[in-house]
Each structure stands twice: as structure tokens, then as C-alpha cells.
Write a protein that holds these residues in place. Sequence first.
Motif, mmCIF file in Angstrom:
data_model
loop_
_atom_site.group_PDB
_atom_site.id
_atom_site.type_symbol
_atom_site.label_atom_id
_atom_site.label_comp_id
_atom_site.label_asym_id
_atom_site.label_seq_id
_atom_site.Cartn_x
_atom_site.Cartn_y
_atom_site.Cartn_z
ATOM 1 N N THR A 1 0.893 -1.209 -0.082
ATOM 2 C CA THR A 1 -0.119 -0.101 -0.049
ATOM 3 C C THR A 1 0.906 1.317 -0.002
ATOM 4 N N PRO A 2 0.386 2.525 -0.713
ATOM 5 C CA PRO A 2 -0.751 2.172 -1.442
ATOM 6 C C PRO A 2 -0.352 1.539 -2.981
ATOM 7 N N SER A 3 -1.247 1.576 -3.640
ATOM 8 C CA SER A 3 -1.019 1.261 -5.052
ATOM 9 C C SER A 3 -0.715 2.117 -6.052
ATOM 10 N N HIS A 4 -0.761 3.562 -5.743
ATOM 11 C CA HIS A 4 -0.209 4.603 -6.332
ATOM 12 C C HIS A 4 0.002 5.676 -5.440
ATOM 13 N N GLN A 5 1.190 6.152 -5.483
ATOM 14 C CA GLN A 5 1.564 7.444 -4.537
ATOM 15 C C GLN A 5 1.894 8.370 -5.231
ATOM 16 N N VAL A 6 1.455 9.787 -5.161
ATOM 17 C CA VAL A 6 2.108 11.001 -5.827
ATOM 18 C C VAL A 6 2.427 11.811 -4.814
ATOM 19 N N THR A 7 3.982 12.400 -5.023
ATOM 20 C CA THR A 7 4.545 13.148 -4.191
ATOM 21 C C THR A 7 5.245 14.185 -4.662
ATOM 22 N N GLN A 8 5.380 15.370 -3.973
ATOM 23 C CA GLN A 8 6.259 16.397 -4.499
ATOM 24 C C GLN A 8 7.698 15.963 -4.477
ATOM 25 N N MET A 9 8.429 16.461 -5.303
ATOM 26 C CA MET A 9 10.008 16.487 -5.101
ATOM 27 C C MET A 9 10.385 17.079 -3.909
ATOM 28 N N PHE B 1 6.763 -4.299 6.488
ATOM 29 C CA PHE B 1 8.055 -3.933 6.076
ATOM 30 C C PHE B 1 8.167 -2.554 5.255
ATOM 31 N N THR B 2 8.757 -1.641 5.632
ATOM 32 C CA THR B 2 8.605 -0.247 4.813
ATOM 33 C C THR B 2 9.752 0.131 4.037
ATOM 34 N N LEU B 3 9.624 0.731 3.147
ATOM 35 C CA LEU B 3 10.631 1.660 2.279
ATOM 36 C C LEU B 3 10.617 3.002 2.171
ATOM 37 N N LYS B 4 11.572 3.772 2.866
ATOM 38 C CA LYS B 4 11.573 5.208 3.122
ATOM 39 C C LYS B 4 12.367 6.115 2.138
ATOM 40 N N ILE B 5 11.849 6.755 1.405
ATOM 41 C CA ILE B 5 12.951 7.757 0.679
ATOM 42 C C ILE B 5 12.906 9.081 1.309
ATOM 43 N N ARG B 6 13.800 9.336 1.501
ATOM 44 C CA ARG B 6 13.844 10.639 2.528
ATOM 45 C C ARG B 6 13.529 12.062 1.900
ATOM 46 N N SER B 7 14.213 12.288 0.659
ATOM 47 C CA SER B 7 14.077 13.611 -0.114
ATOM 48 C C SER B 7 13.956 13.111 -1.717
ATOM 49 N N THR B 8 12.751 12.843 -2.086
ATOM 50 C CA THR B 8 12.596 12.213 -3.281
ATOM 51 C C THR B 8 12.900 13.083 -4.436
ATOM 52 N N PRO C 1 9.659 -19.968 -4.166
ATOM 53 C CA PRO C 1 10.525 -18.785 -4.761
ATOM 54 C C PRO C 1 9.903 -17.441 -3.981
ATOM 55 N N GLN C 2 10.559 -16.394 -4.185
ATOM 56 C CA GLN C 2 10.221 -15.105 -3.712
ATOM 57 C C GLN C 2 8.817 -14.743 -4.088
ATOM 58 N N HIS C 3 7.970 -14.475 -3.257
ATOM 59 C CA HIS C 3 6.565 -14.011 -3.607
ATOM 60 C C HIS C 3 6.425 -12.440 -3.643
ATOM 61 N N PHE C 4 6.040 -11.804 -4.981
ATOM 62 C CA PHE C 4 6.103 -10.369 -5.051
ATOM 63 C C PHE C 4 4.822 -9.818 -4.801
ATOM 64 N N GLY C 5 4.638 -8.451 -4.125
ATOM 65 C CA GLY C 5 3.558 -7.783 -4.332
ATOM 66 C C GLY C 5 3.029 -7.268 -5.568
ATOM 67 N N ASP C 6 1.985 -6.696 -5.725
ATOM 68 C CA ASP C 6 1.431 -5.797 -6.776
ATOM 69 C C ASP C 6 1.997 -4.872 -7.064
ATOM 70 N N GLY C 7 2.992 -4.349 -6.292
ATOM 71 C CA GLY C 7 3.647 -2.914 -6.703
ATOM 72 C C GLY C 7 2.868 -1.707 -6.093
ATOM 73 N N THR C 8 3.931 -0.451 -5.822
ATOM 74 C CA THR C 8 3.439 0.754 -5.569
ATOM 75 C C THR C 8 3.862 1.421 -6.756
ATOM 76 N N ARG C 9 3.047 2.206 -7.201
ATOM 77 C CA ARG C 9 3.709 3.040 -8.485
ATOM 78 C C ARG C 9 4.030 4.552 -7.640
ATOM 79 N N LEU C 10 5.050 4.897 -7.699
ATOM 80 C CA LEU C 10 5.547 6.098 -7.077
ATOM 81 C C LEU C 10 5.696 6.986 -8.115
ATOM 82 N N SER C 11 5.074 8.220 -8.263
ATOM 83 C CA SER C 11 5.031 9.330 -9.175
ATOM 84 C C SER C 11 5.566 10.536 -8.521
ATOM 85 N N ILE C 12 6.706 11.091 -8.961
ATOM 86 C CA ILE C 12 7.232 12.102 -8.209
ATOM 87 C C ILE C 12 7.157 13.473 -9.200
ATOM 88 N N LEU C 13 6.335 14.510 -8.558
ATOM 89 C CA LEU C 13 6.222 15.660 -9.501
ATOM 90 C C LEU C 13 7.253 16.942 -9.176
#
Lengths: 116, 116
Positions: free
Chosen positions: A7-15, A75-82, A104-116
Motif C-alpha cells: 500500500t498504496p497502489s499509487h503514490q503521488v509526491t512532490q519532489m 516492511f517499509t521503504l522510506k525515501i527521504r527526499s524524493t 520462490p520469492q513472492h512479489f506484491g502487486d507493486g506501488t507506483r510512485l510518481s514524483i512531481l
Amino acid sequence: EPEVTQTPSHQVTQMGQEVILRCVPISNHLYFYWYRQILGQKVEFLVSFYNNEISEKSEIFDDQFSVERPDGSNFTLKIRSTKLEDSAMYFCASSELGSYSNQPQHFGDGTRLSIL
Amino acid sequence: AQKVTQAQTEISVVEKEDVTLDCVYETRDTTYYLFWYKQPPSGELVFLIRRNSFDEQNEISGRYSWNFQKSTSSFNFTITASQVVDSAVYFCALSEAMNRDDKIIFGKGTRLHILP
């Protein structure tokens, strides 16, 4: 069948903003991973995590990135300053026993990250 | 170093034709795993097969078959009687058993178009 959920499936964030991508691995799995796929390109390994510490990381995984397993389930992934180039699909994966597992490794469906 | 090469960037075939997707890999490890994943337009990674380096038997699953040849470091994937729903990007991937954490290295993918 148990699944890796992201989660989320799509994340939009300012640079320049911080972003946290969340994953719930399969409950009895011990190894956790993040991969990245820039649009139209291959899937690239970012980091693996085992026993509450980073096991291996790629050169992509610089000081702007961090991972955490804050509560034993997420299990989280943080990007400090996109940056614009962080725009990608991020996949979380988990596996039971690493190389020694028949699974095998099981994959999630992914989060699409869009940086504006 | 480990590397996966998928020389075919894009393939188009007419429905019901057979199609083979090529994969060539490089590894210094004697124990490794090879994978194929399907990525439909919706973006998720769908696991198709995992094969370990000691098992060179070809595998068939319905319309899908895989030809593993250690002598040529190839792990090719054939779809028989292709269908429009087979249209996707297909990734070949490699994991070395020497890596405790089992990270997966992906090829660049082959985009398959099945034309009606």
C-alpha cells in the motif's frame, strides 16, 4: 493463498518530500526485499532484509533510502527526499528461507510512485 | 558477475502461433536458480517457473514449456498456440545460491504482442 500486500497502489509526491511505501510480507517469511522498476525498464534489486538488518543492498540504495520492519508485520521503504528519477514501480517481495527454500520469492502487486 | 540477457526486445505474433522467448544467463556459481515472470499491462509480476541448476529436464505446463540447456547457458520459454491474453512483458531472471539472501537479477524483458 497468502499474498504479499503493498500500500498504496499509487503514490503521488512532490519532489523533495519524504515518502514511505508499505508492505505486509507473508507471515511466516523471513527474508524481505524491495525492487524497483523504472517505467519501461527492467526490475532492479534494491535491498534485502533478514533478521532485522539489511543483508545486501545495490548501488541504487543510497543514503536517501532506508528500510524498516517497525512492528513485526510491516516492511517499509522510506525515501527521504524524493527526486524525479525516483518515479518508478516499487515491488516488495518476501521468501521463506532464502536460497534453501523450495519456494520462490513472492512479489506484491507493486506501488507506483510518481514524483512531481 | 551474474547477468541475464534477453536479446528480443519486442516480438509480435498472430494468435495461435507458437513463440519462443530467448534467455541467456551468466553466473560463476554452480548452484543457481532461473525464473520466468510475466508482467501484464496491469503491472504486477506473475511468477511462472523456477528451475534450479541441477535440474535440466524440460518442463511443460499447459501451453507453456521451458528448455533449460546448461551447455549454452540458456533457459528459453515457448508459448504454444498463443492467445491474446499472453500479451505481456516476460522477464527471465537469475538468483545465485551463494547469495544468502537470494536476490533476483532480472533481464530487460521481452514485450510480447499477440495479434488477434
